[in-house]
Design a protein around this motif. Structure first.
Motif, PDB file in Angstrom:
ATOM      1  N   GLU A 231       0.831  -1.212   0.000  1.00 43.94           N
ATOM      2  CA  GLU A 231       0.000   0.000   0.000  1.00 43.94           C
ATOM      3  C   GLU A 231       0.864   1.259   0.000  1.00 43.94           C
ATOM      4  OE1 GLU A 231      -2.803  -0.154   3.188  1.00 43.94           O
ATOM      5  OE2 GLU A 231      -3.613  -2.073   2.521  1.00 43.94           O
ATOM      6  N   THR A 232       1.972   1.259   0.753  1.00 43.28           N
ATOM      7  CA  THR A 232       2.819   2.453   0.768  1.00 43.28           C
ATOM      8  C   THR A 232       3.474   2.683  -0.578  1.00 43.28           C
ATOM      9  OG1 THR A 232       4.707   1.203   1.584  1.00 43.28           O
ATOM     10  CG2 THR A 232       3.329   2.266   3.230  1.00 43.28           C
ATOM     11  N   LEU A 233       3.740   1.620  -1.308  1.00 44.04           N
ATOM     12  CA  LEU A 233       4.354   1.775  -2.624  1.00 44.04           C
ATOM     13  C   LEU A 233       3.360   2.266  -3.668  1.00 44.04           C
ATOM     14  CD1 LEU A 233       6.589  -1.405  -2.764  1.00 44.04           C
ATOM     15  CD2 LEU A 233       7.301   0.941  -2.371  1.00 44.04           C
ATOM     16  N   GLU A 234       2.071   2.113  -3.418  1.00 42.47           N
ATOM     17  CA  GLU A 234       1.058   2.549  -4.371  1.00 42.47           C
ATOM     18  C   GLU A 234       0.778   4.044  -4.280  1.00 42.47           C
ATOM     19  OE1 GLU A 234      -2.251   0.028  -3.568  1.00 42.47           O
ATOM     20  OE2 GLU A 234      -1.421  -1.663  -4.667  1.00 42.47           O
ATOM     21  N   GLU A 235       1.255   4.689  -3.241  1.00 38.97           N
ATOM     22  CA  GLU A 235       1.074   6.127  -3.135  1.00 38.97           C
ATOM     23  C   GLU A 235       1.795   6.810  -4.294  1.00 38.97           C
ATOM     24  OE1 GLU A 235       2.386   7.359   0.691  1.00 38.97           O
ATOM     25  OE2 GLU A 235       1.065   5.956   1.731  1.00 38.97           O
ATOM     26  N   GLU A 236       1.272   7.940  -4.697  1.00 43.76           N
ATOM     27  CA  GLU A 236       1.782   8.631  -5.887  1.00 43.76           C
ATOM     28  C   GLU A 236       3.272   8.929  -5.822  1.00 43.76           C
ATOM     29  OE1 GLU A 236       0.770  12.770  -8.023  1.00 43.76           O
ATOM     30  OE2 GLU A 236      -0.936  11.526  -7.461  1.00 43.76           O
ATOM     31  N   GLU A 237       3.812   9.296  -4.672  1.00 46.57           N
ATOM     32  CA  GLU A 237       5.221   9.650  -4.578  1.00 46.57           C
ATOM     33  C   GLU A 237       6.150   8.439  -4.653  1.00 46.57           C
ATOM     34  OE1 GLU A 237       4.816   9.955   0.217  1.00 46.57           O
ATOM     35  OE2 GLU A 237       3.873  11.289  -1.199  1.00 46.57           O
ATOM     36  N   HIS A 238       5.612   7.250  -4.455  1.00 43.90           N
ATOM     37  CA  HIS A 238       6.433   6.049  -4.470  1.00 43.90           C
ATOM     38  C   HIS A 238       6.246   5.204  -5.725  1.00 43.90           C
ATOM     39  CE1 HIS A 238       7.786   6.585  -0.373  1.00 43.90           C
ATOM     40  NE2 HIS A 238       6.547   6.808  -0.004  1.00 43.90           N
ATOM     41  N   ILE A 239       5.461   5.676  -6.675  1.00 42.60           N
ATOM     42  CA  ILE A 239       5.169   4.860  -7.860  1.00 42.60           C
ATOM     43  C   ILE A 239       6.436   4.519  -8.643  1.00 42.60           C
ATOM     44  CG2 ILE A 239       4.672   6.729  -9.481  1.00 42.60           C
ATOM     45  CD1 ILE A 239       2.709   3.435  -9.137  1.00 42.60           C
ATOM     46  N   GLY A 240       7.397   5.398  -8.676  1.00 40.84           N
ATOM     47  CA  GLY A 240       8.652   5.117  -9.371  1.00 40.84           C
ATOM     48  C   GLY A 240       9.393   3.954  -8.729  1.00 40.84           C
ATOM     49  N   GLU A 241       9.406   3.937  -7.408  1.00 42.85           N
ATOM     50  CA  GLU A 241      10.061   2.850  -6.688  1.00 42.85           C
ATOM     51  C   GLU A 241       9.336   1.527  -6.928  1.00 42.85           C
ATOM     52  OE1 GLU A 241      11.009   1.556  -2.078  1.00 42.85           O
ATOM     53  OE2 GLU A 241      10.487   3.632  -2.516  1.00 42.85           O
ATOM     54  N   PHE A 242       8.025   1.564  -6.960  1.00 39.23           N
ATOM     55  CA  PHE A 242       7.227   0.369  -7.205  1.00 39.23           C
ATOM     56  C   PHE A 242       7.499  -0.187  -8.602  1.00 39.23           C
ATOM     57  CE2 PHE A 242       3.076  -1.551  -8.478  1.00 39.23           C
ATOM     58  CZ  PHE A 242       3.093  -2.610  -7.576  1.00 39.23           C
ATOM     59  N   GLN A 243       7.503   0.680  -9.594  1.00 40.79           N
ATOM     60  CA  GLN A 243       7.784   0.245 -10.969  1.00 40.79           C
ATOM     61  C   GLN A 243       9.205  -0.313 -11.087  1.00 40.79           C
ATOM     62  OE1 GLN A 243       6.834   3.882 -12.997  1.00 40.79           O
ATOM     63  NE2 GLN A 243       4.808   3.131 -13.619  1.00 40.79           N
ATOM     64  N   GLN A 244      10.135   0.301 -10.400  1.00 43.28           N
ATOM     65  CA  GLN A 244      11.518  -0.164 -10.434  1.00 43.28           C
ATOM     66  C   GLN A 244      11.617  -1.576  -9.856  1.00 43.28           C
ATOM     67  OE1 GLN A 244      14.253   2.199  -8.158  1.00 43.28           O
ATOM     68  NE2 GLN A 244      16.036   1.198  -9.029  1.00 43.28           N
ATOM     69  N   ARG A 245      10.930  -1.829  -8.761  1.00 45.02           N
ATOM     70  CA  ARG A 245      10.958  -3.165  -8.165  1.00 45.02           C
ATOM     71  C   ARG A 245      10.352  -4.207  -9.109  1.00 45.02           C
ATOM     72  NH1 ARG A 245       9.726  -2.692  -1.701  1.00 45.02           N
ATOM     73  NH2 ARG A 245      11.334  -1.160  -1.273  1.00 45.02           N
ATOM     74  N   ILE A 246       9.277  -3.844  -9.788  1.00 47.99           N
ATOM     75  CA  ILE A 246       8.658  -4.759 -10.754  1.00 47.99           C
ATOM     76  C   ILE A 246       9.640  -5.078 -11.871  1.00 47.99           C
ATOM     77  CG2 ILE A 246       6.872  -4.962 -12.535  1.00 47.99           C
ATOM     78  CD1 ILE A 246       5.017  -3.397 -10.661  1.00 47.99           C
ATOM     79  N   LEU A 247      10.286  -4.056 -12.419  1.00 50.98           N
ATOM     80  CA  LEU A 247      11.251  -4.273 -13.503  1.00 50.98           C
ATOM     81  C   LEU A 247      12.427  -5.119 -13.054  1.00 50.98           C
ATOM     82  CD1 LEU A 247      11.261  -0.756 -15.178  1.00 50.98           C
ATOM     83  CD2 LEU A 247      10.307  -2.872 -16.106  1.00 50.98           C
ATOM     84  N   LEU A 248      12.927  -4.870 -11.853  1.00 47.95           N
ATOM     85  CA  LEU A 248      14.044  -5.666 -11.350  1.00 47.95           C
ATOM     86  C   LEU A 248      13.642  -7.124 -11.161  1.00 47.95           C
ATOM     87  CD1 LEU A 248      15.647  -3.185  -8.797  1.00 47.95           C
ATOM     88  CD2 LEU A 248      16.559  -3.913 -11.013  1.00 47.95           C
TER      89      LEU A 248
END
Length: 66
Positions: A2-19
């Motif tokens: 849930e914390t990764l879904e916040e707008e300011e963390h979306i880049g980090e979430f996408q990066q984890r998916i790509l990795l």
């Protein structure tokens, strides 16, 4: 998550998916290379060259995308 879904963390979430995908691709590539080495000796020579080209092109394409 849930914390990764916040707008300011979306880049980090996408990066984890790509990795995760990159790691999975590398694992699949390693598996494909080892399976190819194990299976190639049992392939009739007439089919070997065609299959060899397909496998080498596939491995090169995956390596290039990493």
């Amino acid at each position: 998550m849930e914390t990764l879904e916040e707008e300011e963390h979306i880049g980090e979430f996408q990066q984890r998916i790509l990795l995760t995908h990159v790691d999975r691709l590398r694992g699949n590539l390693d598996h494909m290379e080892s399976e190819w080495e194990n299976l190639r000796d049992g392939i009739p020579q007439a089919n070997y060259n065609c299959i060899k080209i397909i496998v080498e092109e596939s491995m090169s394409a995956v390596k290039a995308s990493l």
